[in-house]
Design a protein around this motif. Structure first.
Motif, short mmCIF file in Angstrom:
data_model
loop_
_atom_site.label_atom_id
_atom_site.label_comp_id
_atom_site.label_asym_id
_atom_site.label_seq_id
_atom_site.Cartn_x
_atom_site.Cartn_y
_atom_site.Cartn_z
N ILE A 103 0.32 2.29 5.62
CA ILE A 103 1.21 2.17 4.67
C ILE A 103 1.99 3.17 3.71
O ILE A 103 2.83 2.95 2.94
N GLY A 104 1.19 3.95 3.59
CA GLY A 104 1.73 5.28 2.85
C GLY A 104 1.52 5.27 1.32
O GLY A 104 2.44 5.24 0.66
N VAL A 105 0.29 4.90 0.66
CA VAL A 105 0.07 5.18 -0.72
C VAL A 105 -1.28 5.80 -0.85
O VAL A 105 -2.35 5.90 -0.13
N SER A 106 -1.35 6.67 -1.94
CA SER A 106 -2.65 7.16 -2.73
C SER A 106 -3.18 5.97 -3.54
O SER A 106 -2.35 5.36 -4.42
N PHE A 107 -4.36 5.83 -3.36
CA PHE A 107 -5.05 4.67 -4.08
C PHE A 107 -6.40 4.90 -4.63
O PHE A 107 -7.09 5.63 -4.35
N TYR A 108 -6.91 4.20 -5.72
CA TYR A 108 -8.14 3.88 -5.89
C TYR A 108 -8.66 2.61 -6.65
O TYR A 108 -7.60 1.94 -6.80
N ILE A 117 -2.04 4.68 -6.95
CA ILE A 117 -1.84 6.02 -7.77
C ILE A 117 -0.37 6.24 -7.62
O ILE A 117 0.33 6.60 -8.61
N ARG A 118 -0.03 6.46 -6.40
CA ARG A 118 1.50 6.94 -5.83
C ARG A 118 1.76 6.51 -4.65
O ARG A 118 0.97 7.06 -3.73
N PRO A 119 3.07 6.04 -4.23
CA PRO A 119 3.20 5.83 -3.01
C PRO A 119 3.66 7.12 -2.39
O PRO A 119 4.27 8.11 -3.14
N LYS A 131 5.46 0.69 -6.54
CA LYS A 131 5.50 1.65 -7.41
C LYS A 131 3.97 2.14 -7.75
O LYS A 131 3.02 1.28 -7.61
N SER A 132 4.12 3.45 -8.62
CA SER A 132 2.79 3.57 -9.15
C SER A 132 2.24 2.64 -10.04
O SER A 132 3.13 2.18 -10.80
N GLY A 133 0.84 2.24 -10.23
CA GLY A 133 0.22 1.39 -10.97
C GLY A 133 0.36 -0.09 -10.43
O GLY A 133 -0.48 -0.78 -11.11
N ASP A 134 1.05 -0.30 -9.41
CA ASP A 134 0.91 -1.45 -8.74
C ASP A 134 -0.35 -1.87 -8.17
O ASP A 134 -1.17 -1.08 -7.97
N ARG A 135 -0.92 -3.18 -8.35
CA ARG A 135 -2.19 -3.74 -7.89
C ARG A 135 -1.91 -4.59 -6.60
O ARG A 135 -0.99 -5.55 -6.66
N ILE A 136 -2.75 -4.15 -5.48
CA ILE A 136 -2.48 -4.97 -4.29
C ILE A 136 -3.60 -6.07 -4.34
O ILE A 136 -4.76 -5.91 -4.36
N ILE A 137 -3.09 -7.28 -4.27
CA ILE A 137 -3.95 -8.40 -4.60
C ILE A 137 -4.36 -9.03 -3.29
O ILE A 137 -5.41 -9.49 -2.97
N MET A 138 -3.38 -9.32 -2.44
CA MET A 138 -3.38 -9.80 -1.39
C MET A 138 -2.80 -8.88 -0.08
O MET A 138 -1.90 -8.25 -0.04
N ALA A 139 -3.64 -9.20 1.14
CA ALA A 139 -2.97 -8.29 2.53
C ALA A 139 -2.99 -9.30 3.55
O ALA A 139 -4.13 -9.88 3.93
N ASP A 140 -1.88 -9.87 4.11
CA ASP A 140 -1.55 -10.67 4.76
C ASP A 140 -2.47 -11.95 4.61
O ASP A 140 -3.08 -12.74 5.58
N GLY A 141 -2.24 -12.66 3.65
CA GLY A 141 -2.69 -13.63 3.12
C GLY A 141 -4.16 -13.55 2.65
O GLY A 141 -4.92 -14.77 2.28
N ASP A 142 -4.86 -12.61 2.87
CA ASP A 142 -6.31 -12.41 2.58
C ASP A 142 -6.63 -11.87 1.19
O ASP A 142 -6.12 -10.67 1.17
N ARG A 172 2.47 -6.58 -10.64
CA ARG A 172 3.16 -5.23 -11.48
C ARG A 172 2.87 -5.41 -12.72
O ARG A 172 3.53 -6.30 -13.60
N LYS A 173 2.02 -4.46 -13.51
CA LYS A 173 1.68 -4.61 -14.78
C LYS A 173 2.84 -4.46 -15.83
O LYS A 173 3.04 -5.40 -16.69
N SER A 174 3.58 -3.68 -15.46
CA SER A 174 4.73 -3.10 -16.37
C SER A 174 5.71 -4.26 -16.58
O SER A 174 6.32 -4.34 -17.52
N GLU A 175 5.73 -5.32 -15.55
CA GLU A 175 6.80 -6.37 -15.70
C GLU A 175 5.92 -7.65 -15.83
O GLU A 175 6.54 -8.95 -15.93
#
Length: 530
Positions: A103-108, A117-119, A131-142, A172-175
């Motif tokens: 999916i093309g992101v750098s993460f930790y 960290i950065r797409p 965007k940078s800073g986004d938290r991935i909470i779910m993937a395909d409902g999991d 997205r924390k900023s929003e």
């Protein structure tokens, strides 16, 4: 999904182990047990495994026994023939191929949540709006937050077939809101060119971190762009580059050498010699080139440096290189695993082998050579480099060069003493600077939106307050007291470089680090005296 070496330290070892191997791939279409005629030695091993499988008193995982056996055999050969287990082969192959599907992101993983960290620029996640800073909470409902997953498990969850879609729920924390994205997986580059930019109006800089299948195309694209910008001289940075594919090293050397110049030759056990010559396609044959190497520049890096040095092209700057003159070929073992077996030695155009001496097998002395060279003072003064007159060679223009253990540079530059400080090295290698920087950015990313990359590199300054906060950050997270009082300015530089990397990418980060680099300073001095 793309992993970034600065944020996933555990993956570095695998990437480096893969990088230091050179050669092509050999694929057998037959099964492994039919490659060669039956013999007593092979029968003995097969029979032993069968006995353990069917007769041994306890259940035993014979796969693990086979792995140990294969490793034991290879350890008796040379230091660079290695076994790649099935569960590691895909990752190693992707790293050397230069791309993979994701999916093309750098993460930790930040506080038990996968955090972007950065797409990757131009990648599917950036196109989808992540965007940078986004938290991935779910993937395909999991739900994937709050789990103690390692990076490999996360990567496997987010990867998939090309052009398939994955549904992601993002916080997205900023929003302060949850957002839904459908991201189409695509090929994601694992870049081997870390940086490419102009140091002066005529002097360009390119840094290569390994020689993967995609490296020549990346390099050529960068070189063409810099030539369009006016580059007639080039710094090619191969420091800490562990190598990679032989053919890619030949292609890059070809860019600098005139037609029909010998790049290298290889010799196998039967004495068969294969020579590689420069072709007419080189686009920087008239340009001046400076190759930067150090004690961690190995294999394919040494091929490029040796080819240029032996053809009296350019200037090699730095410290003696690693000393690997063996060529490996990858061979499938029929069960998803593979072996990279040394099949020949390579020699530079003057006929020298730069392979460090080794006894049969992976003896500890071979691997401890770095520490031996360091304690001998070799990294601080070229007078401590040991050479043998019996391994002396002469280039066409009369320059004396030596074989027997690495490429000795034309101009020696001692190691930066700050890199010898254990505390500073620990901080850099731990990833703590990157984690701290992420948290600093996460407090207020909007404050950086109006700053261009050029303005940030040239004018942004890390305040004393930020450095103090980083010291407090270390005190909270580290059981032992970690302090860097004597390296306050170096820490400012490292924090700024980490900020630049997360905001703009590795090109900006390298520009910042290189602003105080001793080897680049040496190049600039040479140009001024011309």
């Amino acid at each position: 999904m793309a992993f970034n070496k600065k944020y996933i330290p555990l993956i570095i070892g695998v990437a480096v182990a893969a990088g230091v191997l050179i050669g092509g791939k050999l694929n057998f279409t037959d099964t492994s047990d039919r490659l060669f005629t039956s013999n007593s030695k092979k029968d003995k091993l097969n029979r032993l495994i069968d006995y353990i499988d069917y007769e041994y008193v306890d259940d035993v995982n014979t796969d693990s026994i086979v792995d140990v056996t294969v490793n034991g055999i290879l350890e008796k050969l040379d230091p660079h023939s290695i076994y790649i287990p099935k569960n590691e082969l895909q990752r190693v192959t992707e790293n050397m191929k230069g791309d993979f599907v994701g999916i093309g992101v750098s993460f930790y993983t930040y506080k038990d949540t996968i955090t972007v960290i950065r797409p990757i620029a131009g990648g599917p996640s950036e196109k989808a709006g992540i965007k940078s800073g986004d938290r991935i909470i779910m993937a395909d409902g999991d739900s994937i937050f709050g789990r103690q997953w390692d990076n490999e498990q996360i990567i496997q969850k987010l990867k998939g077939e090309k052009n398939t879609k994955i549904s992601l729920k993002i916080y997205r924390k900023s929003e302060n809101k949850f957002l839904d994205f459908n991201v189409k997986r695509s090929s994601i580059p694992i870049n081997s060119v870390d940086a490419a930019y102009m140091l002066t109006p005529v002097l360009a800089y390119i840094k290569i971190n390994r020689f993967a299948e995609s490296t020549y195309k990346e390099f050529k694209r960068a070189l063409d762009k810099l030539q369009d910008e006016g580059a007639t001289k080039l710094v090619l940075d191969l420091r800490d580059n562990p190598g990679g594919f032989l053919a890619i090293a030949e292609q890059i050397a070809d860019e600098f050498l005139e037609d029909d110049k010998l790049i290298l030759f290889t010799k196998n056990k039967s004495g068969r010699i294969e020579k590689s010559f420069a072709t007419r396609r080189g686009d920087f044959e008239e340009g001046e080139v400076f190759i930067l190497i150090n004690e961690n520049s190995a294999s394919a890096s040494e091929i490029v440096a040796g080819a240029l040095q032996d053809n009296d092209k350019g200037t090699i700057i730095g410290r003696r290189s690693y000393g690997k003159g063996l060529v490996q070929r990858e061979m499938a073992l029929g069960d998803g695993s593979a072996v990279r077996l040394t099949v020949s030695r390579y020699y530079t155009p003057t006929g020298r082998s730069i392979q460090r001496p080794y006894d049969n097998g992976h003896n500890q002395e071979y691997y401890n050579d770095y520490y031996k060279r360091r304690s001998s003072g070799e990294f601080n003064d070229e007078i401590n480099i040991k050479v043998a007159d019996s391994l002396k060679f002469t280039t066409p223009k009369g320059k004396v060069v030596y074989g027997g253990g690495g490429i000795i540079p034309d101009i020696f530059v001692p190691i930066d003493q700050s890199t010898q400080n254990e505390t500073l090295n620990y901080i850099k290698q731990s990833g703590l600077i990157n984690y701290f920087v992420f948290e600093e950015l996460d407090k207020d990313r909007k404050s950086y939106l109006g700053i261009s990359k050029q303005d940030f590199v040239a004018n942004f300054e890390v305040s004393d307050d930020v450095v103090i906060r980083f010291q407090e950050y270390l005190n909270i997270r580290e059981a032992a007291k970690v302090t860097f009082v004597a390296y306050h300015q170096e820490m400012k530089l490292l924090i700024k470089a980490a900020l630049a990397d997360q905001l703009y990418g590795s090109n900006a980060s390298e520009e910042i680090i290189n602003a105080t680099d001793d080897m680049i300073e040496e190049v600039l001095k040479l140009i001024k005296t011309q």
